[in-house]
Design an enzyme around this catalytic site. Sequence first.
Site, PDB file in Angstrom:
ATOM      1  N   ASP A  49      -0.209  -1.653  14.763  1.00  0.00           N
ATOM      2  CA  ASP A  49      -0.606  -2.252  13.489  1.00  0.00           C
ATOM      3  C   ASP A  49      -0.344  -3.758  13.519  1.00  0.00           C
ATOM      4  OD1 ASP A  49      -1.265   0.176  12.483  1.00  0.00           O
ATOM      5  OD2 ASP A  49       0.543   0.414  11.267  1.00  0.00           O
ATOM      6  N   LYS A  71      -5.050  -4.714   9.998  1.00  0.00           N
ATOM      7  CA  LYS A  71      -5.880  -5.647   9.235  1.00  0.00           C
ATOM      8  C   LYS A  71      -5.470  -7.064   9.625  1.00  0.00           C
ATOM      9  CE  LYS A  71      -7.277  -6.232   4.484  1.00  0.00           C
ATOM     10  NZ  LYS A  71      -7.176  -5.679   3.153  1.00  0.00           N
ATOM     11  N   MET A 185       4.158  -2.849  -0.696  1.00  0.00           N
ATOM     12  CA  MET A 185       2.813  -3.378  -1.000  1.00  0.00           C
ATOM     13  C   MET A 185       2.714  -3.742  -2.493  1.00  0.00           C
ATOM     14  SD  MET A 185       0.685  -0.581   1.197  1.00  0.00           S
ATOM     15  CE  MET A 185       1.779   0.766   0.834  1.00  0.00           C
TER      16      MET A 185
HETATM   17  C1  LIG Z   1       1.569  -0.260   4.753  1.00  0.00           C
HETATM   18  S1  LIG Z   1       3.228  -0.481   4.227  1.00  0.00           S
HETATM   19  C2  LIG Z   1       4.049   0.085   5.674  1.00  0.00           C
HETATM   20  C3  LIG Z   1       5.491   0.467   5.421  1.00  0.00           C
HETATM   21  C4  LIG Z   1       6.206   0.857   6.695  1.00  0.00           C
HETATM   22  N1  LIG Z   1       5.680   2.092   7.224  1.00  0.00           N
HETATM   23  C5  LIG Z   1       7.698   0.986   6.465  1.00  0.00           C
HETATM   24  O1  LIG Z   1       8.256   2.088   6.581  1.00  0.00           O
HETATM   25  O2  LIG Z   1       8.335  -0.046   6.197  1.00  0.00           O
HETATM   26  C6  LIG Z   1       3.366  -2.232   4.339  1.00  0.00           C
HETATM   27  C7  LIG Z   1       4.415  -2.786   3.383  1.00  0.00           C
HETATM   28  O3  LIG Z   1       5.725  -2.649   3.941  1.00  0.00           O
HETATM   29  C8  LIG Z   1       6.542  -3.701   3.451  1.00  0.00           C
HETATM   30  N2  LIG Z   1       7.094  -4.437   4.606  1.00  0.00           N
HETATM   31  C9  LIG Z   1       6.874  -4.185   5.903  1.00  0.00           C
HETATM   32  N3  LIG Z   1       7.602  -5.018   6.681  1.00  0.00           N
HETATM   33  C10 LIG Z   1       8.306  -5.821   5.846  1.00  0.00           C
HETATM   34  C11 LIG Z   1       9.254  -6.872   6.019  1.00  0.00           C
HETATM   35  N4  LIG Z   1       9.642  -7.278   7.240  1.00  0.00           N
HETATM   36  N5  LIG Z   1       9.769  -7.455   4.915  1.00  0.00           N
HETATM   37  C12 LIG Z   1       9.421  -7.050   3.680  1.00  0.00           C
HETATM   38  N6  LIG Z   1       8.533  -6.054   3.446  1.00  0.00           N
HETATM   39  C13 LIG Z   1       7.987  -5.442   4.511  1.00  0.00           C
HETATM   40  C14 LIG Z   1       5.661  -4.586   2.578  1.00  0.00           C
HETATM   41  O4  LIG Z   1       5.796  -4.150   1.253  1.00  0.00           O
HETATM   42  C15 LIG Z   1       4.289  -4.263   3.124  1.00  0.00           C
HETATM   43  O5  LIG Z   1       3.278  -4.547   2.180  1.00  0.00           O
END
Ligand SMILES: C[S@@+](CC[C@H](N)C(=O)[O-])C[C@H]1O[C@@H](n2cnc3c(N)ncnc32)[C@H](O)[C@@H]1O
Length: 264
Positions: A49, A71, A185
């Site tokens: 991803d 994306k 998100m």
């Molecule tokens: C499609 S979701 C995937 C979540 C992922 N599977 C998880 O367990 O963290 C994507 C969202 O994860 C959060 N996210 C992922 N990495 C992040 C980071 N390093 N800092 C803050 N939020 C993060 C944000 O809210 C982002 O919009």
Amino acid sequence: MFSLPNTFPEFPEFPRGEVWLAGAGPGDPRLLTLLALHALSQAEVIVHDALVDKRVLALASSRASLIPVGKRGGQPSPRQRDINAILVEQASLGHRVLRLKGGDPFVFGRGWDEAIALADAGVYFRIIPGLTSGLTATALAGIPATTRETNPAVVLAAGHRAEDGSSRADWEALGRLGQPILLYMPLLQLPDVAIALQRGGLAADTPAAFIQSASKPDARVVETTLARLVEDATLNGVASPTIVVIGTIAGLRSRLRTYLVDWP
Ligand SMILES: C[S@@+](CC[C@H](N)C(=O)[O-])C[C@H]1O[C@@H](n2cnc3c(N)ncnc32)[C@H](O)[C@@H]1O
């Protein structure tokens, strides 16, 4: 690089034609699991991803082919069924396929869809959990997910879901619940979510925080309140990836004062 003690359990073999569905954690490679690190060193094809940090991909074997399926730059995301097809095809070609996702594959990551597709296609796969960003971002920011004094429960919720008919949270009901919410998100639906939570009964002055790019070099935390969420997101230029924490726990980090050493 450190070496593992020889009492450490052996890593499983990565058989040809198998898919390992792994979480890459929130960004910093030091937050990978040892099993994910092992998978990176063994995989021949890595389907990843956009959220997977470059520093994590740099740990892949130099022989591995990388297939990005996230994306990027405003381009539309590949459809889930196309990603499933890539996984099945690469496994059928006899490759060791690592499917690498940000955070944990089973937390707002479509990991289930891919596991089902692999099972339906008769492809063997393994699931390797990762540190989910909601719980990691809060911990790194000095915000406890639970404390004995504040909350017996915590809600993980997705602010925005893909426009694929997937279910949406009942925000008013979550407001009535009165337990802290870790919002993934969050940005697209923030105004509606903030209003609905207050309509459900959460006080306007409930502490809240944005945790952006947790564990990455540009990590930052913006403290606010439920009523000021939208305004403070705009004023501070909060951008993705961000976790929003709403609840008493978001206001506790000031008690750690300056003694919480900055990550890493
Ligand atoms: C499609 S979701 C995937 C979540 C992922 N599977 C998880 O367990 O963290 C994507 C969202 O994860 C959060 N996210 C992922 N990495 C992040 C980071 N390093 N800092 C803050 N939020 C993060 C944000 O809210 C982002 O919009």
